[in-house]
Design an enzyme around this catalytic site. Structure first.
Site, mmCIF file in Angstrom:
data_model
loop_
_atom_site.group_PDB
_atom_site.id
_atom_site.type_symbol
_atom_site.label_atom_id
_atom_site.label_comp_id
_atom_site.label_asym_id
_atom_site.label_seq_id
_atom_site.Cartn_x
_atom_site.Cartn_y
_atom_site.Cartn_z
ATOM 1 N N LEU A 366 -2.171 4.211 -9.588
ATOM 2 C CA LEU A 366 -2.016 2.428 -8.249
ATOM 3 C C LEU A 366 -2.340 3.278 -7.340
ATOM 4 O O LEU A 366 -1.471 4.406 -6.825
ATOM 5 C CB LEU A 366 -0.935 1.599 -8.745
ATOM 6 C CG LEU A 366 -0.676 0.879 -9.743
ATOM 7 C CD1 LEU A 366 0.971 0.495 -9.154
ATOM 8 C CD2 LEU A 366 -1.378 -0.268 -9.598
ATOM 9 N N ASP A 367 -2.803 3.080 -5.630
ATOM 10 C CA ASP A 367 -2.584 3.386 -4.239
ATOM 11 C C ASP A 367 -0.641 3.494 -4.055
ATOM 12 O O ASP A 367 -0.252 2.690 -4.547
ATOM 13 C CB ASP A 367 -3.592 2.517 -3.822
ATOM 14 C CG ASP A 367 -4.743 1.959 -4.198
ATOM 15 O OD1 ASP A 367 -4.856 3.136 -4.635
ATOM 16 O OD2 ASP A 367 -5.287 1.441 -4.075
ATOM 17 N N ARG A 368 -0.388 4.227 -3.656
ATOM 18 C CA ARG A 368 0.137 4.851 -3.011
ATOM 19 C C ARG A 368 0.906 3.525 -2.544
ATOM 20 O O ARG A 368 2.606 2.925 -2.517
ATOM 21 C CB ARG A 368 0.359 5.957 -1.810
ATOM 22 C CG ARG A 368 1.702 7.134 -1.378
ATOM 23 C CD ARG A 368 1.806 7.272 -0.213
ATOM 24 N NE ARG A 368 3.327 8.378 -0.444
ATOM 25 C CZ ARG A 368 3.188 9.332 0.143
ATOM 26 N NH1 ARG A 368 2.301 10.008 0.203
ATOM 27 N NH2 ARG A 368 4.890 10.316 -0.227
ATOM 28 N N THR A 370 0.683 0.650 -3.199
ATOM 29 C CA THR A 370 0.140 -0.965 -4.165
ATOM 30 C C THR A 370 1.710 -0.851 -4.657
ATOM 31 O O THR A 370 2.151 0.380 -5.116
ATOM 32 C CB THR A 370 -0.291 -0.949 -4.773
ATOM 33 O OG1 THR A 370 -2.208 -0.829 -3.934
ATOM 34 C CG2 THR A 370 -0.406 -1.971 -5.525
ATOM 35 N N ARG A 474 -8.231 -3.240 -2.388
ATOM 36 C CA ARG A 474 -8.153 -3.547 -0.552
ATOM 37 C C ARG A 474 -9.598 -3.595 -0.074
ATOM 38 O O ARG A 474 -9.628 -4.794 1.291
ATOM 39 C CB ARG A 474 -8.255 -2.420 -0.163
ATOM 40 C CG ARG A 474 -6.468 -2.145 -0.849
ATOM 41 C CD ARG A 474 -6.075 -0.906 -0.931
ATOM 42 N NE ARG A 474 -5.834 -0.148 0.216
ATOM 43 C CZ ARG A 474 -5.075 0.679 0.714
ATOM 44 N NH1 ARG A 474 -4.995 2.004 -0.579
ATOM 45 N NH2 ARG A 474 -4.606 1.266 1.785
#
Length: 531
Positions: A366-368, A370, A474
């Site tokens: 997961l993105d930082r 998120t 995104r």
């Protein structure tokens, strides 16, 4: 000074940018026409020796083939003089390009056509000889079935040997006929290769000369050229356009005129470049590929604010939702890395390794920014199984997001699928970009979505990604080619203060799969801040 890579523009910066937009030059036709197509502008607040604060303005690159426009700082190095070293050698390279193109499109193309014609003729002659040999064999086989004498068998063998020799002579003749044209083709290719190698050397030498003339200052009064800065940073040649972005130009001017840099910001003006996500009037960080090495040097001696991303508490622990002997599922908070990065910032993996006293292996990321459910394995074999399951789309994921915009006033249906190929933006990592024709290394990216509700001008939505590209949700949300409504709080693809938020409102809310015949399903509610 604020960090040009992590900041929110102050009211003073916003006011200075607004004042810049009122300048007469902004309405000058050649200037206006080009910037409306999209251009980055920079503002730097500075203080002089008497303590007077003022603002400097810059634009990236050139506008209407010029570096010099009233009200904007000059370039660090102006190489556009038509009779100067750069333009003279640039014209030599252009002339060489024309020579190469002329040879490729005429002489080389003509030789290839001549070869193809002759090859077709020789192939036809060989095919005629081959068919004749096959037909004769059919007749011989039939005669042998009827019975032949020893003398007749000898004649049949001689006929077969003769026809085989004829086919061999035909192939030999073809090679002899083709040899001269192939030799001419090889000579032409070698000439083209030699010219291209000469062009490469000329281009490299010109770029090296150009970057050696970009002498970058820092706050300690030191200077280095771009070649040296990039070699010391990562050992590579500076990318094209290095030293021509807003931030380096502004700092260089400030140092040359004994001005103290106070605050800096960059704003996008005009249309978004195709495939990228840029919003008119929004502020953006300095680019990484060109500006990170340069500004790292130029900001030496300045008291620069620390990146806010490094302020996350080191012991922030993800919530463990489920665990067994093979894997675990955790609820990752926003702001925490999934896996260790280049710095010593904590991550889900590093914290779980400490917690369990053993290795853990992420099945996905997961993105930082998120939050939500993350699946991790306790051994490499299980991790590999999960990777294959993701590739085969056997793992179902749901994300909840809040978009800055009302989808009901757009032409988008309330439920549908987004298909936009994505590729890394090599000039501005870690940003990604839409690559419709997949000419920049793009890969297919598919997302199903369903609108949950629209409230207070914001769209609450569920995303179901069918692929797992970096920043997929995104970009599919923010891109004008997708939904055209960025996720609230996304500081990478939407840097606007219309809907300020302390975090990005994207949460991995559900994940389901089967493992060793047992179905698993996990859910998590988002902890989004109240408006």
């Amino acid at each position: 000074m604020n960090s040009p890579f992590h900041y929110s523009p102050s009211p003073d910066l916003l006011r200075a940018y607004s004042e810049m937009l009122q300048w007469d030059i902004m309405r000058h036709p050649p200037f206006r026409d080009e910037i409306e197509k999209g251009k980055m502008f920079g503002i730097l607040l500075v203080k002089d020796a008497d303590g007077v604060v003022s603002s400097l303005a810059a634009f990236s690159g050139q506008i209407a083939d010029s570096f010099h426009w009233q009200g904007f700082v000059p370039p660090i190095f102006d190489y556009l003089d038509e009779d100067g070293y750069f333009k003279v050698h640039e014209r030599e390279i252009s002339a060489l390009n024309r020579v190469i193109s002329e040879i490729e499109n005429h002489e080389y193309a003509s030789l290839l056509r001549e070869y193809e014609t002759l090859k077709a003729e020789t192939d036809n002659a060989i095919e005629v000889a081959r068919r004749r040999m096959a037909e004769a064999k059919t007749i011989r086989d039939a005669r042998r079935k009827e019975g032949v004498s020893q003398e007749e068998e000898t004649l049949l063998i001689r006929e077969s040997q003769y026809l085989k020799a004829e086919l061999h002579r035909c192939k030999l003749a073809a090679r002899q006929q083709l040899a001269p044209i192939l030799e001419r083709i090889d000579e032409c290719k070698a000439r083209i290769s030699g010219l291209k190698e000469k062009r490469r050397r000329m281009s490299e030498n010109l770029q090296r000369w150009l970057f050696s003339n970009f002498r970058m200052l820092n706050a300690e009064g030191e200077s280095k050229d771009l070649n040296t800065i990039f070699v010391e940073y990562n050992g590579i040649v500076p990318p094209s356009g290095s030293g021509e972005c807003c931030a380096p130009k502004l700092l260089q001017y400030a140092y040359l005129h004994d001005l103290q840099p106070l605050e800096i910001a960059e704003f996008w003006h005009g249309e978004s470049p195709r495939g990228e996500v840029r919003y008119h009037g929004a502020h953006y960080p300095a680019c990484h590929s060109k500006c990170l090495p340069i500004l790292g040097w130029m900001m030496r001696g300045l008291d620069v604010d620390q990146s806010p991303s490094s302020s996350l508490p080191g012991e922030l622990m993800p919530e463990i939702i489920y665990e067994n002997e093979r894997f675990c599922v955790v609820n990752k908070p926003s702001g925490l890395l999934s896996v260790p990065g280049k710095s010593d910032a904590p991550s889900v993996v590093s914290l779980l390794r400490k917690h369990y006293g053993r290795d853990v292996f992420p099945a996905h990321r997961l993105d930082r920014d998120t939050s939500g459910l993350l699946l991790l394995a306790f051994d490499v074999r299980t991790q590999s199984r999960f990777h294959r399951m993701f590739e085969m789309r056997l793992v179902k994921k749901t994300y909840i997001a809040v978009l800055d915009g009302d989808i009901s006033v757009t032409s988008h249906p309330l439920e549908g699928r987004i298909s936009l190929p994505l590729a890394p933006d090599l000039n501005d990592r870690p940003r990604q970009m839409v690559d419709i024709y997949m000419t920049n290394g793009g890969k297919d990216a598919l997302t199903d979505y369903r609108v949950v509700q629209v409230k207070d001008g914001l769209t609450h939505i569920e995303f179901h990604p069918l692929t797992g590209r970096t920043h997929q949700l995104r970009l599919h949300a923010a891109s004008p080619l997708g939904l055209g409504m960025p996720i609230v709080g996304d500081k990478l693809y939407y840097r606007n203060n219309r809907t300020p938020c302390s975090r990005m409102l994207l949460h991995a809310s559900a994940i389901s799969f089967s493992f060793n015949g047992t179905p698993y399903s996990f859910t998590s509610n988002p902890d989004f801040p109240k408006k």
